[in-house]
Each structure stands twice: as C-alpha cells, then as structure tokens.
Design a protein around this motif. Sequence first.
Motif, short mmCIF file in Angstrom:
data_model
loop_
_atom_site.label_atom_id
_atom_site.label_comp_id
_atom_site.label_asym_id
_atom_site.label_seq_id
_atom_site.Cartn_x
_atom_site.Cartn_y
_atom_site.Cartn_z
N VAL A 93 50.06 42.39 34.33
CA VAL A 93 49.36 41.37 35.10
C VAL A 93 48.58 40.49 34.16
O VAL A 93 48.27 40.88 33.02
N VAL A 94 48.25 39.31 34.61
CA VAL A 94 47.34 38.44 33.89
C VAL A 94 45.97 38.59 34.54
O VAL A 94 45.80 38.33 35.74
N ALA A 95 45.01 39.08 33.76
CA ALA A 95 43.64 39.28 34.24
C ALA A 95 42.76 38.21 33.63
O ALA A 95 42.86 37.92 32.42
N VAL A 96 41.90 37.62 34.44
CA VAL A 96 41.05 36.52 34.00
C VAL A 96 39.60 36.83 34.37
O VAL A 96 39.31 37.18 35.51
N ASP A 97 38.71 36.73 33.39
CA ASP A 97 37.27 36.92 33.63
C ASP A 97 36.57 35.61 33.28
O ASP A 97 36.51 35.22 32.11
N VAL A 98 36.08 34.93 34.31
CA VAL A 98 35.42 33.64 34.12
C VAL A 98 33.92 33.86 33.94
O VAL A 98 33.27 34.45 34.81
N ASP A 99 33.38 33.41 32.83
CA ASP A 99 31.94 33.44 32.60
C ASP A 99 31.48 32.01 32.34
O ASP A 99 32.29 31.09 32.25
N VAL A 100 30.19 31.84 32.20
CA VAL A 100 29.64 30.50 32.11
C VAL A 100 30.16 29.76 30.87
O VAL A 100 30.49 28.58 30.95
N GLN A 101 30.25 30.42 29.73
CA GLN A 101 30.59 29.73 28.49
C GLN A 101 31.98 30.03 27.95
O GLN A 101 32.37 29.47 26.94
N HIS A 102 32.70 30.89 28.62
CA HIS A 102 34.06 31.17 28.16
C HIS A 102 34.88 31.79 29.29
O HIS A 102 34.34 32.30 30.26
N VAL A 103 36.18 31.71 29.12
CA VAL A 103 37.12 32.36 30.03
C VAL A 103 37.96 33.33 29.20
O VAL A 103 38.57 32.94 28.21
N THR A 104 37.94 34.61 29.60
CA THR A 104 38.75 35.62 28.92
C THR A 104 40.01 35.86 29.73
O THR A 104 39.94 36.09 30.94
N ILE A 105 41.14 35.79 29.06
CA ILE A 105 42.44 35.96 29.72
C ILE A 105 43.20 37.04 28.97
O ILE A 105 43.29 37.01 27.74
N ALA A 106 43.75 38.01 29.70
CA ALA A 106 44.45 39.12 29.06
C ALA A 106 45.71 39.49 29.82
O ALA A 106 45.78 39.35 31.04
N ALA A 107 46.69 39.95 29.07
CA ALA A 107 47.85 40.62 29.66
C ALA A 107 47.54 42.11 29.67
O ALA A 107 47.21 42.68 28.63
N VAL A 108 47.60 42.72 30.84
CA VAL A 108 47.24 44.13 30.99
C VAL A 108 48.41 44.87 31.60
O VAL A 108 48.96 44.45 32.63
N GLY A 109 48.81 45.98 30.95
CA GLY A 109 49.94 46.75 31.44
C GLY A 109 49.50 47.86 32.38
O GLY A 109 48.31 48.12 32.58
N LEU A 110 50.47 48.52 33.00
CA LEU A 110 50.18 49.67 33.83
C LEU A 110 49.38 50.70 33.03
O LEU A 110 49.62 50.91 31.85
N GLY A 111 48.42 51.32 33.69
CA GLY A 111 47.54 52.23 33.00
C GLY A 111 46.30 51.56 32.46
O GLY A 111 45.44 52.19 31.84
N GLY A 112 46.18 50.22 32.68
CA GLY A 112 44.99 49.51 32.24
C GLY A 112 44.97 49.19 30.76
O GLY A 112 43.90 48.92 30.20
N HIS A 113 46.13 49.19 30.12
CA HIS A 113 46.18 48.92 28.67
C HIS A 113 46.22 47.41 28.42
O HIS A 113 47.11 46.71 28.91
N VAL A 114 45.24 46.92 27.66
CA VAL A 114 45.21 45.50 27.31
C VAL A 114 46.23 45.25 26.22
O VAL A 114 46.13 45.77 25.11
N LEU A 115 47.23 44.43 26.54
CA LEU A 115 48.33 44.17 25.61
C LEU A 115 48.01 42.98 24.71
O LEU A 115 48.28 43.00 23.52
N LEU A 116 47.49 41.93 25.30
CA LEU A 116 47.13 40.72 24.57
C LEU A 116 45.88 40.15 25.20
O LEU A 116 45.64 40.32 26.40
N ARG A 117 45.10 39.44 24.41
CA ARG A 117 43.86 38.88 24.92
C ARG A 117 43.55 37.57 24.20
O ARG A 117 43.83 37.42 23.01
N GLU A 118 42.97 36.65 24.94
CA GLU A 118 42.47 35.43 24.32
C GLU A 118 41.18 35.00 25.02
O GLU A 118 41.01 35.23 26.22
#
Length: 401
Positions: A87-112
Amino acid sequence: MANHAAPTRPDAIRRHNLAVMLSHLHRDGAMTRAQLTQRLGVSRSTVGALVADLTSLGLVQEDVPSGGAGVGRPSHVVAPRPDGPFVVAVDVDVQHVTIAAVGLGGHVLLREVVPTGSSAGTPRVVARLTVDAVERLRNDGCTGSVLAGVGVSIPGTVDRRTGRIGVAPNLGWHDEAFGSLLAEMVPAGLPVIVGNDADLAVLAEHRRGSARDCDDVVFLMGRVGVGAGVIVGGEPLRGHDGHAGEIGHNVVDVSGPPCHCGKNGCVETYIGDGALLRLAGRTLPPSDEAVAALFADARAGDDAALAAVRRVAEPLGRAIATLVNTLNPERVLLGGSLSQLLDLARAEIEKSLERYALESQRGSMELVQPAFGTDSALLGAAEVGFAALLADPLAAAALPA
C-alpha cells in the motif's frame, strides 16, 4: 413453524477463513501450518487448502525449515510475501509529507519525505504529491507487486466514510473534500482511506505495537497540534461523526496564550511544539528540526531548554489526567514530541498526573512510548490501506496491476 437460517455457503466460509488467516499473518508474521491450524480451529487439510489459495494469489509464501534435531517432518512456515501486495501510506504534517510503500506485515519497503515549507499546501497539492508517488512506486520502486490501496493520515477532523476534512487548523484546511478528490486522481478501483493522525497511530500501536495486548488505550499525539486516538474495549472510539479525541483546542484557561484557532488558552498552546519553543525563548516557527535541536540541547544540559521541558511537563500531566479521569485507560502512549518529553521529564509528568488524576483511575495506568516512534501514524495509514484486501483476499485478483 420454526425459522431456520439459510445455510452458510462454502464460498463464504472459504472467503472468511482466507481473511482470518491472512490477517493473522499480517499482524503476527510468519507461522507454521500447525500454529495456523490451532489459531483458525480448522483441520490441517483446510489449512493446506487455504495456504495454497493465498499462495496462488501471490499473498504468502511457504518454506520448509531445514536441519534441526526434531523427529519427523518439520511443519511448513507460512509468511507474507516480501514482494507481495503493498500500500501507499501517507502522513501529512505541517512542514512535510511522508510517503511510503508498505508491505504486508507492516514492513516499510520504500520511503520519501517531501518538505513543504511552513504549510503542507492545499488538499490538491497533497493529492498530487500522493498520486505522483503512487505512479513512481508502481512503475519503479515496487514493479511487479500489486498496489492494494492508499491510506492517508491527516492532522485534523476526518469523516472516515467520505474522507472529508472538517478542519485541519494547522494545515489551514476547512471543509475539504480531500478523500473524493484523491479517489478521482488515483487509478480507478483503488481503495483510498483517509483518517485522523492520532486515530491511525493508536490503530497501528494496538495491532502490533506498544498497545497490542491492551484494549483500553489512549494515544496522545503531540506535534504542532495535539490530538488523541482512543480505543475502548478493543474498539476505536470515533464519536458521532468521527471527531472524538480532538483535545488540542479544549480551552483550559481563557486568559491563556492566544491560539491560531481564534481562542485563548487551548491545550495546544501549553503542550504543543510551539509552546515548547516559546518557553525556551526560541522564536523559530515550530518544525521538526527546531524541536529536535531543543531536545538535544536539553539532553546536553542547556538551562533554558531544560526549563521549557519541565514547564511543559506540568500541563501535559494535567491533560493526561483529564483523559484518565474520563476514559479510564489501561495505558497512555505519548507520541510525537510528547514521547521525547516523557524521556526527559517523566518524573515531573507523573507528579502532575498524580496531583490531578483520581487515585482510583491512575493506580494501574501505564505511561509508555509508542513502539513505532514517529512512524505510528504512517503505519496506521498503511493498516487502513490494507483493510479491503485483508477483509477479502480473493479480491486481490481484481485490484489494479
């Protein structure tokens, strides 16, 4: 004449069992067939058939352990596929947006992490950042894997049914149809779920983090703003229209510091990042870097930084006491910058909590830090992104490639 319920169809039973098995593997990781048989309460042959189904869908893989001193054939080990759906998970904060590819089991595969300056921008800007990341991750980062959904964490009030943002004051968003906007921009048929950051953080911690064995828990999230995610009796507390937990703008003193919401003396003005910097005499706008520097200075013995930390500890203890008196949680998790405050000023926080919380409420209550640190809301966004797949793994075949 007696009423007889219609018999459950074999296909419905199969779908249910597939969902239960995949959910166990997603939450707890690799398990043997024997463990799965015990958890599901079905026969070994049924487990074998279910594993075969999930394997053919590209969701799990199975390995046979080698070696060991045991007698007989070792039980096969089943685990989520590391190159399976993401899945693509997105966390929006005031000064940045974190975007990650997360696999089954909650493993962060890639992040920016995309810096956005003093404001995360308009809903359309955040939606475009998300869509661009979806395309990059599908075409480059996770080529060959199925995209199962998009989950987005927002620091504001969210209607979970529609993804509409009521108010995200620190982003400057008011009554924004963000969920439908994003759903129109992503590939057709892709599930899009939007949630409040504290609600998603407590979801992640309850599934597999510091609250996984606890059914009554509060996650108090401190960033520029302050909010709470609450689980009661094992279920999320949403409120009438999904706005439960918005404590940051509760007024504790009408003569207190002015808040950007237009009121004075909000909780946020006493324990948010801006309050911490102000009390330390630092005129920089709240940012991750500014707050991290203050905590580093406090750890190094800087008098002004330490004084600010200790002054915030008292109202933080009061805020926790209010939650404890109202909700009677077994555990309170302090996330964001509040986690650092717990590290540096636990004694002061607990002293304030003891002063303001009812003795009968605070006795067995624990104050803890989140297992996932600053990633709790991001991983919570991943959890809701996976919700459709976990509810019906057979639907994986119908997801956009």
